[in-house]
Design a protein around this motif. Structure first.
Motif, mmCIF file in Angstrom:
data_model
loop_
_atom_site.group_PDB
_atom_site.id
_atom_site.type_symbol
_atom_site.label_atom_id
_atom_site.label_comp_id
_atom_site.label_asym_id
_atom_site.label_seq_id
_atom_site.Cartn_x
_atom_site.Cartn_y
_atom_site.Cartn_z
ATOM 1 N N ARG A 107 67.630 88.423 85.074
ATOM 2 C CA ARG A 107 67.319 88.217 86.154
ATOM 3 C C ARG A 107 66.570 87.249 86.656
ATOM 4 N NH1 ARG A 107 67.167 89.929 83.925
ATOM 5 N NH2 ARG A 107 67.250 90.436 83.104
ATOM 6 N N ARG A 108 65.908 88.050 86.975
ATOM 7 C CA ARG A 108 65.395 88.354 87.414
ATOM 8 C C ARG A 108 65.560 87.285 87.911
ATOM 9 N NH1 ARG A 108 64.924 90.319 85.293
ATOM 10 N NH2 ARG A 108 65.214 90.038 84.954
ATOM 11 N N TRP A 149 65.053 89.542 91.314
ATOM 12 C CA TRP A 149 65.369 89.274 89.904
ATOM 13 C C TRP A 149 65.044 87.840 89.520
ATOM 14 C CZ3 TRP A 149 66.440 91.680 85.477
ATOM 15 C CH2 TRP A 149 66.694 93.052 85.530
ATOM 16 N N TRP A 188 61.458 87.914 88.681
ATOM 17 C CA TRP A 188 61.333 88.607 87.384
ATOM 18 C C TRP A 188 61.695 87.674 86.245
ATOM 19 C CZ3 TRP A 188 64.518 89.453 83.299
ATOM 20 C CH2 TRP A 188 64.236 90.510 82.428
ATOM 21 N N MET A 233 72.089 95.562 86.936
ATOM 22 C CA MET A 233 70.709 95.812 86.545
ATOM 23 C C MET A 233 69.863 96.015 87.800
ATOM 24 S SD MET A 233 70.277 93.139 83.372
ATOM 25 C CE MET A 233 70.662 91.679 84.346
ATOM 26 N N LEU A 245 65.938 96.615 89.437
ATOM 27 C CA LEU A 245 64.481 96.581 89.341
ATOM 28 C C LEU A 245 63.921 97.585 90.337
ATOM 29 C CD1 LEU A 245 63.421 92.805 89.195
ATOM 30 C CD2 LEU A 245 63.260 94.508 87.375
ATOM 31 N N LEU A 280 61.456 104.833 86.774
ATOM 32 C CA LEU A 280 62.186 104.717 85.518
ATOM 33 C C LEU A 280 62.237 106.045 84.768
ATOM 34 C CD1 LEU A 280 60.624 101.376 84.239
ATOM 35 C CD2 LEU A 280 62.873 101.657 85.305
ATOM 36 N N TYR A 336 58.811 94.338 81.536
ATOM 37 C CA TYR A 336 60.147 93.901 81.943
ATOM 38 C C TYR A 336 61.161 95.048 81.992
ATOM 39 C CZ TYR A 336 57.580 89.865 80.272
ATOM 40 O OH TYR A 336 56.593 88.939 80.058
ATOM 41 N N HIS A 360 63.680 97.808 83.129
ATOM 42 C CA HIS A 360 64.582 97.868 84.273
ATOM 43 C C HIS A 360 65.701 98.853 83.974
ATOM 44 C CE1 HIS A 360 66.112 94.732 81.538
ATOM 45 N NE2 HIS A 360 67.316 95.105 81.939
#
Length: 214
Positions: free
Chosen positions: A2-3, A102, A105, A157, A159, A166, A187, A189
């Motif tokens: 990504r970010r 991203w 990130w 993905m 974030l 999470l 990091y 994700h």
């Protein structure tokens, strides 16, 4: 992998990423998942653009900016974008398209810095999949007996805006559905497969192979 916010225009965003890449990416980490430079090699700009934008749905890819590597090894803008997304190839040649969260990130990951807290949920597309990464070490470059190497097929993905989000997902990618990569690191994700994950890359399979070598 990504970010890499929201108030910047697409042109300004790409210019900033290019400047950061030129100043800070002289020796980026070599990860098969989300390395952010020196991909494309001798490919033409048109070929890199086509491959990079293939990571996202056409409606996003066709208007995304594209970054690539010039002959001097520095990042350059191959195509300006108009929708705030940026597409590129990672060190393994895998294609990805990143939204603004991203992109921020990714800059932090490349420089081993603490990523800024996303202002909104971040989304990144890798609809062509990847060549593999450790699920425990963000900077691992190859499979080991205990680093849970996983090769992902097409995926998205995510974030989260809060790390506690999470906790709703497993770290085991063989369960089916979304799973968390790099949990316990800055990091972490959410990976969202869009096809079934290969069982051959499972943790149990890796442990069995390691045991057979002893």
């Amino acid at each position: 992998m990504r970010r890499i916010i929201a108030s910047l225009s697409a042109v300004f965003m790409l210019a900033a990423v290019s400047a950061v890449a030129q100043d800070k990416m002289k020796d980026p980490p070599k990860s098969g998942h989300e390395g952010m430079a020196k991909a494309g090699g001798a490919q033409s700009d048109a070929a890199v653009i086509a491959k990079a934008t293939s990571a996202a749905p056409p409606d996003i890819g066709r208007n995304a900016g594209v970054m690539g590597t010039g002959a001097d090894g520095k990042m350059k803008e191959l195509r300006a974008g108009s929708n705030g997304w940026m597409c590129m190839l990672d060190l393994a040649g895998d294609s990805m398209c990143l939204d603004k969260e991203w992109q921020a990130w990714g800059d932090a990951w490349m420089n081993k810095a603490e990523p800024p807290k996303p202002k909104t949920v971040g989304v990144s597309y890798m609809l062509k999949g990847d060549k593999g990464a450790s699920n425990t070490d963000p900077y691992a470059t190859k499979r080991t007996a205990d680093n849970q190497w996983v090769v992902s097929g097409p995926h998205i993905m995510i974030l989260p805006t809060d790390v506690s989000q999470l906790d709703a997902y497993p770290t085991d990618w063989t369960k089916g559905g979304p799973w968390v990569m790099w949990k316990g690191t800055p990091y972490a994700h959410i990976m969202v497969p869009t096809t079934s994950m290969a069982k051959s890359g499972s943790k149990a399979s890796a442990e069995k192979k390691a045991a057979e070598k002893k």
